[in-house]
Motif scaffolding. Structure first.
Motif, mmCIF file in Angstrom:
data_model
loop_
_atom_site.group_PDB
_atom_site.id
_atom_site.type_symbol
_atom_site.label_atom_id
_atom_site.label_comp_id
_atom_site.label_asym_id
_atom_site.label_seq_id
_atom_site.Cartn_x
_atom_site.Cartn_y
_atom_site.Cartn_z
ATOM 1 N N LEU A 59 -10.096 13.700 25.556
ATOM 2 C CA LEU A 59 -10.220 14.950 26.305
ATOM 3 C C LEU A 59 -8.894 15.351 26.947
ATOM 4 C CD1 LEU A 59 -13.729 14.457 27.932
ATOM 5 C CD2 LEU A 59 -13.099 16.196 26.240
ATOM 6 N N THR A 60 -8.139 14.360 27.414
ATOM 7 C CA THR A 60 -6.820 14.649 27.994
ATOM 8 C C THR A 60 -5.902 15.251 26.936
ATOM 9 O OG1 THR A 60 -7.079 12.844 29.568
ATOM 10 C CG2 THR A 60 -4.841 13.632 29.198
ATOM 11 N N ALA A 61 -5.921 14.681 25.727
ATOM 12 C CA ALA A 61 -5.092 15.208 24.642
ATOM 13 C C ALA A 61 -5.548 16.615 24.259
ATOM 14 C CB ALA A 61 -5.161 14.282 23.433
ATOM 15 N N ARG A 62 -6.854 16.837 24.210
ATOM 16 C CA ARG A 62 -7.386 18.158 23.862
ATOM 17 C C ARG A 62 -7.005 19.184 24.926
ATOM 18 N NH1 ARG A 62 -7.997 21.775 20.387
ATOM 19 N NH2 ARG A 62 -9.834 23.059 20.578
ATOM 20 N N LYS A 63 -7.089 18.790 26.195
ATOM 21 C CA LYS A 63 -6.732 19.699 27.281
ATOM 22 C C LYS A 63 -5.245 20.053 27.209
ATOM 23 C CE LYS A 63 -6.825 20.186 32.291
ATOM 24 N NZ LYS A 63 -7.177 19.557 33.572
ATOM 25 N N LYS A 64 -4.429 19.055 26.912
ATOM 26 C CA LYS A 64 -2.984 19.284 26.798
ATOM 27 C C LYS A 64 -2.697 20.250 25.646
ATOM 28 C CE LYS A 64 -0.608 15.773 27.923
ATOM 29 N NZ LYS A 64 0.077 14.472 27.996
ATOM 30 N N ALA A 65 -3.439 20.125 24.547
ATOM 31 C CA ALA A 65 -3.242 21.020 23.403
ATOM 32 C C ALA A 65 -3.721 22.444 23.715
ATOM 33 C CB ALA A 65 -3.981 20.477 22.182
ATOM 34 N N LEU A 66 -4.753 22.566 24.530
ATOM 35 C CA LEU A 66 -5.300 23.890 24.859
ATOM 36 C C LEU A 66 -4.524 24.606 25.962
ATOM 37 C CD1 LEU A 66 -9.120 23.116 24.829
ATOM 38 C CD2 LEU A 66 -7.874 24.546 23.201
#
Length: 149
Positions: free
Chosen positions: A121-128
């Motif tokens: 989720l942290t990686a997804r948030k960083k990508a978004l």
């Protein structure tokens, strides 16, 4: 008498309505800029919310879940009685009715799985983040708000 499945469906429907009501109120009342930002950052906000929940689970060591629980309570129930002249009178008598409540309970978590979930989720948030920031800037440019004096 309602079955457990019917009570769970009613409780779920009620919970969904409770969750959606503030969203509908904000969507209907927000300025055009706020509506635009809300529309275009939905996934980012969802991922942020899930990340906060996972981090809270890790900090506590357990997760919360909800279930529908029924209980019986006494109530005064009205009933109609007609006198000799045919006039209707409403009287009350005690009766029992079933009430559905939502109960929160602790659920054990797998810390390794929650950690993997948090990392994803942290990686997804960083990508978004860049696209969400660009959407906010575009909404601010498309719907400028007047500055308060």
């Amino acid at each position: 008498m309602l079955s457990t499945a019917q009570l769970e469906i009613r409780a779920m429907t009620r919970n969904i309505l409770f969750v959606l009501m503030p969203v509908l109120v904000v969507a209907g009342c927000g300025t055009p800029q706020e509506q635009c930002i809300s529309r275009n950052t939905q996934e980012y906000r969802t991922v942020s919310s899930l990340l906060a929940e996972v981090e809270a689970n890790l900090a506590r060591g357990y997760a919360w879940e909800e279930r529908a629980v029924t209980r019986t309570e006494w109530e005064d129930c009205p009933y109609v009685v007609r006198d000799k002249e045919g006039k209707a009178r409403v009287l009350y008598r005690s009766c029992m009715r079933e009430v559905a409540d939502t109960e929160r309970y602790r659920v054990p978590i797998d810390p390794a799985a929650e950690t993997r979930k948090r990392d994803n989720l942290t990686a997804r948030k960083k990508a978004l983040t860049p696209s969400a920031a660009a959407a906010v800037q575009a909404c601010k440019a498309a719907y400028p708000e007047k500055k308060k004096s």
